[in-house]
Every structure is written in structure tokens, then in C-alpha cells.
Design a protein around this motif. Structure first.
Motif, PDB file in Angstrom:
ATOM      1  N   ASN A  89       0.614  -1.265   0.056  1.00 55.76           N
ATOM      2  CA  ASN A  89       0.003  -0.071  -0.052  1.00 55.76           C
ATOM      3  C   ASN A  89       0.788   1.081  -0.011  1.00 55.76           C
ATOM      4  N   ALA A 101       3.010   0.753  -3.903  1.00 60.45           N
ATOM      5  CA  ALA A 101       2.350   0.738  -5.278  1.00 60.45           C
ATOM      6  C   ALA A 101       2.056   1.971  -5.950  1.00 60.45           C
ATOM      7  N   LEU A 144      -1.553  -5.679  -9.075  1.00 68.96           N
ATOM      8  CA  LEU A 144      -2.051  -5.500  -7.968  1.00 68.96           C
ATOM      9  C   LEU A 144      -3.529  -5.197  -8.150  1.00 68.96           C
ATOM     10  N   VAL A 176      -6.806  -2.913  -6.739  1.00 67.92           N
ATOM     11  CA  VAL A 176      -7.010  -1.824  -5.969  1.00 67.92           C
ATOM     12  C   VAL A 176      -8.575  -1.774  -5.779  1.00 67.92           C
ATOM     13  N   ARG A 233      -9.413   4.564  -0.999  1.00 67.62           N
ATOM     14  CA  ARG A 233      -8.695   3.704  -1.887  1.00 67.62           C
ATOM     15  C   ARG A 233      -7.708   2.973  -0.878  1.00 67.62           C
ATOM     16  N   TRP A 248      -4.997  -0.772  -1.804  1.00 70.27           N
ATOM     17  CA  TRP A 248      -4.389  -1.753  -2.523  1.00 70.27           C
ATOM     18  C   TRP A 248      -4.481  -3.147  -1.821  1.00 70.27           C
ATOM     19  N   ARG A 278      -4.783  -3.526 -11.360  1.00 74.08           N
ATOM     20  CA  ARG A 278      -3.958  -2.385 -12.083  1.00 74.08           C
ATOM     21  C   ARG A 278      -2.317  -3.243 -12.386  1.00 74.08           C
TER      22      ARG A 278
END
Length: 326
Positions: free
Chosen positions: A98, A101, A145, A147, A163, A165, A316
């Protein structure tokens, strides 16, 4: 199992700064005992790199340290490549990804927990010595990853965020309730904790109603669980999304439709091999974006509290630079 060829890895010369962020409590204190030897080995194998170690005292502290590392890297690009290495369990790896990323900061993982599902899913070593050697090889691979967006808990455990990840699996339904029960259990049984939680939760569980949208296609359904996987592993080795691949730009979705408790219990034994995906009441799908909703439902991801539904999860591609990638 055959894996598709990974994207070419870049090998860079040792230089710059490496910060080892440690959860001292991981592995019943093993991380605290081995933090100094791990740091020493990294220093010896990366003579051109400045290695510093931070022992954290809470989830919030670890999150703050990791974000500070990334902020410093972005502010001082001329000091050479910055690397963030976590030492602990899946929770520490989750905080690390997190923080890193979508940035040039490379993430390494020294596993010291009981589950280490993130390492399984991205094919990193799950032994400490091998993990240190992989990081010291200075190989860097790019991985996908997932999200999530919605009203989510902040990764550090304080406040909210819109938001977040995730590297492995977002769980809702039965598996999320098992995960929450396991995290709150007073008695720690290592990898068996999840299995015990699964049996305890099964006694009172009934199917749940979902509203999901996969790449614009909407469905209402009843299910025991809906899991969204980037890397595919939960619970210390359970392959809930057995076809998940962190290089394909897609999310893997597993739906277990309503069945009796007896049938679900029998199916749990086959989750460790991934064979359950062939059962007639299991549906596996793929999508780039998934929206999940359901009254009274919540999500867990990478073994951590995540937030309440509704939420949207998207893949992503190549969002993380991973140290030691195979």
C-alpha cells in the motif's frame, strides 16, 4: 502447476537505500530475534547500499514508517534507488504494497509470519534465508495489484480511506467471517487457526444475498462467498482463486453457490489443492473490474479488516516493483 512465463526481470546494481521494517511480534517473536542477523546479511550482500532497520510497535507505526520511506524516495531521487523491505506476516506485506504501489520504490518481503499467502501468490521464497538471498540478487519484477475503492478502513488501522491496494484476495461472506474470527481468536494455532475458525463459523452460517457487477454485467445471486483474487491464496495455503496470476491484468472471482453445511465442510479440504474449483456448485470467473454489494456484508483482504460493502475492485497491471521476483 505450469505457470506462464513472467515478464522479464530487471537486474540493477546494488546502490541507494534499503529500509527493513520489522514487526517484532511476528512468528511469536522470531522476527525480533532475527531482525539484526537479517539486516547484517543484507548489508554484507549489498555493500553499496545503506541498510537501516526499524522495529515497529503497532500497525499504525509500521504504516507511518513505510509511507515515510516512500515519501523520502520520491523527494530524493538523486540518492539512488530506494527499497522497502518488510519483515513479518501478510499484514506487513499488505502495508508495504500500500505504501509502494504506483511508485518507483521496490518492495521486498522477508516472511516471518504464519500464513505468508502473499509470498505464495507472487512466488517469492517463504524461508527467511532464501528471501534475503532473493532480495540481495537485486532482481526486480513488475506485478499486478488489485485496488479497491469505497468506504474502506485505512491500512494502518486508524481512520478511513477511499482507496486501498491488495495483493492476494479480497474475501466476502463465509471466508471473510472465518478470517475475522481467526484474527480475534485468543488461542493462536499457527496455520491451523484458519481451519479451526472455518469449523466454528460453519455451525451458524447460512447463504448470503449479493449484487455483483463484472465488467458492466450485473447479477443478483445468493452465495456462501464471493472472493476476488489477484494472487489467489488465503488462510495459510488455501487456493481460493486457483487460476489467479499476477501477470495477466485480470482479477479471478470465485463464487460458491448455496450448499448444505455438510457439503461445504467436505469441500473445504480440497481448497488447499485448488481442486474444489471443479465442483458443480463452484463458479470461477474473470474480470478487470468487480463491484460487490450486499446488505450487512463486509470485506477482508490480505488477512486484514478492509471495509463494508459496497466496494469496487479493479486490476492495475504492473503496479508494483517486486524485489527478488522469480
Amino acid at each position: 502447476m505450469n505457470h506462464p512465463p513472467a515478464r522479464p526481470e530487471a537486474v540493477v546494481e546494488p546502490s541507494g537505500i534499503l529500509t527493513l521494517v520489522v514487526n517484532p511480534a511476528a512468528g511469536a517473536g522470531t522476527a525480533r530475534r532475527l531482525a539484526a542477523p537479517v539486516a547484517g546479511r543484507l548489508s554484507a550482500q549489498l555493500p553499496g547500499t545503506a541498510v537501516r532497520t526499524v522495529l515497529t510497535d503497532s500497525l499504525a507505526h509500521a504504516d507511518a514508517v513505510m509511507r515515510e520511506v516512500v515519501d523520502q524516495a520520491l523527494a530524493e531521487p538523486d540518492r539512488g534507488p530506494h527499497s522497502l523491505v518488510t519483515m513479518g506476516g501478510d499484514g506487513m506485506a499488505h502495508l508495504g504494497l500500500n505504501a509502494a504501489a504506483g511508485t518507483p520504490v521496490r518492495l521486498g518481503v522477508v516472511p516471518a509470519g504464519t500464513g505468508n499467502d502473499f509470498c505464495r501468490g507472487v512466488r517469492l521464497p517463504r524461508r527467511m534465508g532464501e528471501a534475503v538471498d532473493a532480495i540481495s540478487s537485486w532482481r526486480v519484477g513488475e506485478i499486478d495489484l488489485a485496488v479497491a475503492s469505497g468506504s474502506l478502513r485505512h491500512p494502518g488501522g486508524v481512520g478511513r480511506t477511499d482507496r486501498r491496494w491488495l495483493g492476494s484476495v479480497l474475501s466476502t461472506g463465509y471466508d471473510a467471517r472465518v478470517n475475522r474470527r481467526t484474527n480475534s481468536a485468543r488461542l493462536r494455532l499457527g496455520p491451523l487457526s484458519y481451519a479451526w475458525g472455518a469449523l466454528a463459523e460453519l455451525a451458524r452460517f447460512s447463504p448470503l444475498h449479493y449484487s455483483i457487477t463484472l465488467d458492466g454485467q450485473h447479477r443478483d445471486l445468493d452465495a456462501m462467498l464471493v472472493a476476488v483474487g489477484n494472487a489467489g491464496w488465503i488462510g495459510g495455503g488455501m487456493r481460493i482463486c486457483p487460476r489467479a496470476d499476477v501477470h495477466d491484468g485480470m482479477l479471478d472471482i470465485t463464487i460458491i453457490r448455496p450448499v448444505s453445511r455438510k457439503v461445504l465442510l467436505a469441500a473445504l479440504a480440497t481448497v488447499y489443492t485448488g481442486a474444489f474449483a471443479r465442483l458443480p456448485f463452484v463458479e470461477t470467473l474473470r474480470a478487470r473490474t468487480v463491484r460487490i454489494d450486499g446488505e450487512g456484508l463486509f470485506a477482508m483482504a490480505d488477512g486484514e479488516e478492509f471495509g463494508d460493502l459496497p466496494l469496487t475492485v479493479s486490476c492495475r497491471p504492473r503496479a508494483l516493483h517486486l524485489l527478488g521476483a522469480r
